[in-house]
Design an enzyme around this catalytic site. Structure first.
Site, short mmCIF file in Angstrom:
data_model
loop_
_atom_site.label_atom_id
_atom_site.label_comp_id
_atom_site.label_asym_id
_atom_site.label_seq_id
_atom_site.Cartn_x
_atom_site.Cartn_y
_atom_site.Cartn_z
N ASP A 230 -71.11 75.33 32.07
CA ASP A 230 -71.81 74.22 32.71
C ASP A 230 -73.12 74.02 31.96
OD1 ASP A 230 -73.08 72.45 34.44
OD2 ASP A 230 -73.53 73.99 35.94
N GLU B 228 -80.83 68.52 33.39
CA GLU B 228 -79.95 68.29 34.54
C GLU B 228 -80.05 69.41 35.57
OE1 GLU B 228 -76.31 68.34 37.03
OE2 GLU B 228 -77.12 69.91 35.72
N ASP C 119 -69.17 66.55 33.71
CA ASP C 119 -69.75 67.82 34.14
C ASP C 119 -68.67 68.64 34.83
OD1 ASP C 119 -71.64 69.81 34.70
OD2 ASP C 119 -73.18 68.36 35.24
#
Length: 353
Positions: free
Chosen positions: A187, A221, A242
């Site tokens: 991620d 982010e 994502d």
């Protein structure tokens, strides 16, 4: 026409996860990204916040699309240099201390040195401390054992370590024979890898996109505002690429592309989400439609910032998110296929016409 190069994708993903980039400490990886974009041969601009926006002109230059992924990761900063010479930490991003307990780390000093350490409970030794297993894993008990000869705050400071220094967690990348990719920071470096691969494919195969498309590589982010500014004014559709969240009550898995219908920010754009589902069905792309209960994306950040765009979210399914993560190459493959199908498809309102 090949859509997915497994070996090249995994190698690039390993390269990116090897680069330390907790939110706020992303200059190095964004410079690497800029070099990669230059090598691919795509035009890009750098925003004041350090993000990169690469642009591929399409047949229609009046209505634009935007795809985003982020390079910043979870991490920490030195909160205190303790009298023992060890370090108290302040968390960067949303994770739990138990997810990094026992992990090797690097302290990045202001003078540019990288000093190794280990994240541990202060009361780690079971031969000394009572109730080690039941003590809370929090900022009071978690600390960094510095891998230098230091037993005092003064000695640690002489190493160049100070409050505000960034701390990155080792990624421990592994690609198994069974096709699993295990690493911290999948991620969102998995998605960043796929966007780079898509750009390379567009250039090498001279694909003609129906709309001018922006590839927004954001770098904030994990702290909530990576892609909420500098969105090109003609953008109509904004796709966050994502991770898909996996766990009890979730449909997402490690073998398909996860399409998000709703997260903690609210529902994503219905018609655009349904178009992604239709593209998956039409192109034999394995997918799962899902809701992520504790989640936000750069697309939802852009909506909150007031951008008038249709927003959607999809990506590879990532097991044990914000810890030692894992996905399968099949999930990367299906995500790449949906990206490819999307950038070549008409916009949903033109389909209706």
């Amino acid at each position: 026409m090949s859509i997915f190069n497994e070996k090249e994708t995994v190698q690039l993903l390993e390269t990116l996860t090897n680069i330390a980039s907790p939110s706020g400490f992303t200059t190095n990886i964004m410079n690497v990204m800029a070099d990669m974009l230059t090598k691919i041969g795509v035009d890009f601009v750098r925003t004041n916040k350090g993000a990169l926006i690469a642009t591929v002109k399409g047949t229609n230059d009046e209505r634009h699309r935007l795809l985003t992924a982020h390079t910043d990761t979870l991490g920490a900063m030195v909160k205190e240099v303790k009298p023992s010479g060890r370090l108290a930490l302040s968390m960067i991003g949303g994770f739990r201390w138990n997810a990094v307990e026992g992990e090797y780390c690097t302290i990045h000093t202001a003078r540019g040195e990288a000093i190794r350490g280990t994240i541990l409970m202060h009361e780690t030794s079971v031969h000394v401390y009572d109730g080690v297993g039941t003590l809370p894993r929090d900022e009071k008990h978690i600390e960094v054992r510095v891998d230098e000869k230091t037993t005092s705050a003064e000695q640690t400071r002489q190493l160049g370590i100070e409050v505000g220094d960034f701390v990155s967690f080792d990624n421990r990348f592994e690609y198994t024979k069974s096709g699993f990719v295990k690493s911290r920071h999948l991620d969102d470096k998995a998605s960043t890898t796929l966007l780079l691969q898509l750009l390379k494919q567009i250039k090498e195969q001279q694909l003609i996109l129906p709309y001018t498309t922006h590839f927004y590589i954001s770098n904030n982010e994990e702290i909530g505002y990576g892609g909420n500014a500098s969105v090109p004014e003609k953008t109509v559709e904004y796709i966050a690429v994502d991770m898909g969240a996996i766990g009890d009550g979730q449909q997402s898995d490690e073998y398909t592309v996860s399409i998000c219908a709703k997260d903690s920010s609210g529902p994503y754009h219905y018609e655009l989400t349904r178009q992604l589902v239709a593209l998956a069905n039409d192109n034999d792309i394995d997918y799962k439609l899902d809701i992520y209960p504790h989640y936000g994306s750069d697309a939802s950040a852009a909506i909150r910032a007031g951008f008038d765009v249709r927003h959607a979210l999809f990506g590879a399914g990532i097991e044990s998110s914000h810890a030692y993560e894992r996905t399968h190459v099949d999930s990367l493959r299906h995500t790449a296929a949906l990206l490819h199908a999307y950038v070549l498809s008409p916009m949903i309102d033109e389909l209706e016409d």
